[in-house]
Design a protein around this motif. Sequence first.
Motif, PDB file in Angstrom:
ATOM      1  N   TYR A  51     -21.712 -47.974 -11.800  1.00  0.00           N
ATOM      2  CA  TYR A  51     -21.298 -46.788 -11.637  1.00  0.00           C
ATOM      3  C   TYR A  51     -20.344 -46.517 -12.693  1.00  0.00           C
ATOM      4  O   TYR A  51     -19.438 -47.353 -13.399  1.00  0.00           O
ATOM      5  CB  TYR A  51     -20.840 -46.314 -10.328  1.00  0.00           C
ATOM      6  N   GLY A  86     -30.624 -44.032  -6.867  1.00  0.00           N
ATOM      7  CA  GLY A  86     -29.383 -44.645  -6.999  1.00  0.00           C
ATOM      8  C   GLY A  86     -28.590 -44.658  -5.579  1.00  0.00           C
ATOM      9  O   GLY A  86     -29.563 -43.805  -4.476  1.00  0.00           O
ATOM     10  N   CYS A  90     -24.971 -43.776  -3.051  1.00  0.00           N
ATOM     11  CA  CYS A  90     -23.825 -43.247  -3.137  1.00  0.00           C
ATOM     12  C   CYS A  90     -22.714 -44.599  -2.978  1.00  0.00           C
ATOM     13  O   CYS A  90     -22.830 -45.360  -2.403  1.00  0.00           O
ATOM     14  CB  CYS A  90     -23.491 -42.386  -1.810  1.00  0.00           C
ATOM     15  N   GLY A  91     -21.483 -44.510  -3.652  1.00  0.00           N
ATOM     16  CA  GLY A  91     -20.692 -45.579  -3.738  1.00  0.00           C
ATOM     17  C   GLY A  91     -19.542 -45.434  -2.490  1.00  0.00           C
ATOM     18  O   GLY A  91     -19.000 -46.375  -2.534  1.00  0.00           O
ATOM     19  N   ASP A 131     -19.770 -37.200 -17.444  1.00  0.00           N
ATOM     20  CA  ASP A 131     -20.596 -38.328 -16.440  1.00  0.00           C
ATOM     21  C   ASP A 131     -21.952 -38.529 -16.956  1.00  0.00           C
ATOM     22  O   ASP A 131     -22.658 -39.613 -16.769  1.00  0.00           O
ATOM     23  CB  ASP A 131     -20.674 -37.692 -15.332  1.00  0.00           C
ATOM     24  N   HIS A 153     -18.407 -41.892  -6.778  1.00  0.00           N
ATOM     25  CA  HIS A 153     -19.350 -42.601  -7.631  1.00  0.00           C
ATOM     26  C   HIS A 153     -20.530 -42.459  -7.208  1.00  0.00           C
ATOM     27  O   HIS A 153     -20.953 -42.645  -5.938  1.00  0.00           O
ATOM     28  CB  HIS A 153     -18.649 -44.132  -7.195  1.00  0.00           C
ATOM     29  N   ARG A 154     -21.444 -42.582  -8.221  1.00  0.00           N
ATOM     30  CA  ARG A 154     -22.932 -42.473  -7.905  1.00  0.00           C
ATOM     31  C   ARG A 154     -23.425 -43.997  -8.584  1.00  0.00           C
ATOM     32  O   ARG A 154     -23.103 -44.078  -9.787  1.00  0.00           O
ATOM     33  CB  ARG A 154     -23.561 -41.466  -8.638  1.00  0.00           C
ATOM     34  N   CYS A 155     -23.989 -44.571  -7.775  1.00  0.00           N
ATOM     35  CA  CYS A 155     -24.467 -46.140  -8.333  1.00  0.00           C
ATOM     36  C   CYS A 155     -26.099 -45.938  -8.996  1.00  0.00           C
ATOM     37  O   CYS A 155     -26.727 -45.536  -8.167  1.00  0.00           O
ATOM     38  CB  CYS A 155     -24.386 -46.916  -7.370  1.00  0.00           C
ATOM     39  N   GLY A 195     -23.052 -42.043 -17.984  1.00  0.00           N
ATOM     40  CA  GLY A 195     -23.961 -42.536 -17.102  1.00  0.00           C
ATOM     41  C   GLY A 195     -25.355 -43.266 -17.887  1.00  0.00           C
ATOM     42  O   GLY A 195     -25.636 -44.507 -17.398  1.00  0.00           O
ATOM     43  N   GLY A 232     -31.048 -42.136 -11.743  1.00  0.00           N
ATOM     44  CA  GLY A 232     -29.728 -42.343 -10.683  1.00  0.00           C
ATOM     45  C   GLY A 232     -29.654 -41.423  -9.419  1.00  0.00           C
ATOM     46  O   GLY A 232     -28.997 -41.852  -8.519  1.00  0.00           O
ATOM     47  N   TYR A 269     -23.095 -35.031  -8.168  1.00  0.00           N
ATOM     48  CA  TYR A 269     -23.196 -36.014  -9.022  1.00  0.00           C
ATOM     49  C   TYR A 269     -23.729 -35.698 -10.573  1.00  0.00           C
ATOM     50  O   TYR A 269     -24.707 -34.979 -10.546  1.00  0.00           O
ATOM     51  CB  TYR A 269     -24.143 -37.046  -8.543  1.00  0.00           C
ATOM     52  N   TYR A 270     -23.096 -36.328 -11.425  1.00  0.00           N
ATOM     53  CA  TYR A 270     -23.465 -36.295 -12.885  1.00  0.00           C
ATOM     54  C   TYR A 270     -23.076 -34.620 -13.304  1.00  0.00           C
ATOM     55  O   TYR A 270     -24.084 -34.338 -14.011  1.00  0.00           O
ATOM     56  CB  TYR A 270     -24.634 -36.781 -13.142  1.00  0.00           C
TER      57      TYR A 270
END
Length: 533
Positions: free
Chosen positions: A385, A466, A468-469, A418, A292-294, A422, A462, A412-413
Amino acid sequence: MTTFDYIVVGAGSAGCVLAGRLSEDPGTTVLLIEAGGRDATPLIKMPKGFGKLLGDPRFAWHYPVEPVSPTGKVEHWVRGRTLGGSSSVNGMVYNRGDRADYDELERLGNPGWGWDTMLPVFQQMEDNALGASEVRGAGGPLHVSTAPKPEPLCEEAIAAGTGLGWSRTDDLNASDDERIGYAMATIKDGQRFSAARAFLHPVAHRPNLTVTVDTVVTKVLTENGRAVGVRTRSKGQESDVLAGREVILSAGSIATPKILQLSGIGPAETLKSAGVDVLVDSPHVGGRMREHRCFVVQYRLKDNLGYNKALSTPLRQALSGMRYMATRSGPLAAPAFDVIAFFKTRPELPRPDAQLLIAPVSLLPDVPGKETGVEREPGVMGLGYILRPTAEGGLHITSADPEAPLTITANYYGSEHDRTVGTALFRRMRELFETEPIAGRITAETLPGPAVQADQEIIDAGLDHGRCGYHAVGTCAMGPADEDVVDPELRVRGVEGLRVVDCSVMPTMVSGNLNAPVMAMAWRASDLILGQA
């Protein structure tokens, strides 16, 4: 050399469950090995103490990640390094995921992991402050609760969510619809309820259970295609310990594939380039990773509400600490995020595909290896996310030396899905804070700022701003195919007597935070190991 029936590597969320359940039979010997120390610091019991723990290498691992943003931002993935693992340093949010997440595991060829099997596991495990119901458990070893005293700013955020059509609920785990409410958290009477507190400490007196701390496992020992023990390193000294029945790796999505690769189990070319002899060419060890990227939004408030005033300076933190010690209440007794929402980025979707976490506080930029800082001026923040990202990253060893750094690629993405979800998620987050009554409290968006509007600007924000989850999965994913790292009973293909039980075995992401699913999967795995399933 000493021999145990079972060796469990990693005393985190999964390892504590396994150690507790496998040692129930007094005739079975269990060794639980933890790389970190004991969970004795008072900061672990204090819920908001995690802000100081995450930056402390005594209590958390810091894994550097390949640059994730256009600006080359340095990021470290943090994991718990103490009894309880990440459950001792995390934000304590307790989300189980959706029915469809578990049914998807079965659809992918993993029988025995569907919702009809897993819901009773959650119910056995839980001691929910809301009481037992068709979807909740009470009387189990793990206590979960909601916010004891509503915060006015949180109430206004929830009211804004209902204005967007989300249902207010007391139990976010009771439904898979669009919903908003106070976070369920592993907290009891103002204190963290970690996996160690729930599953390990109550049984630590058992003579057949041995717990070793400050001990790193450097490889799995094998003979004739079977795992027979582990090699450990403690205070500079190496020693071997044998397992009569099984070695169980429960070190998490980063450390478990690292141990496998160091043991010669992984992609052949990766192992050869690192100078490790190939025992089993298992191409997906360390791959298929999802995280997950927050996205982060922060706003300045008109009024002096929220937690900033109480937490922004050492003196204020000390006063809040005194209040907490006296009453077990106040901002230090709360989870990382007070309010959570699950929502759809498009109305035609069958279920939510995004999660928003809200806290009545605003933070200073992260500095790797340092504790989290709080802004002086009052603010509110939201983290959002994509619940089920599709982009895959990976990790691999760079040397046969266990102390050599890993190469971790987040990606990420990295998929069109995504990026599309996103950007829609981010705009929906903003919409929440632009909705009354919380909109009336806000003077300005301070992060990432109102200039961020275009799709690519949102994605870049992000990555740049952003977080990291800390929910990586998939690096030892289960499945029915020969190339899947573990089979549906979590046994490592190519080596007998070796099993993986942690979040690395999940081939897809659950819809929410990982701590609850990992503990439930370990509970279920215990039944499989003991032949009780």
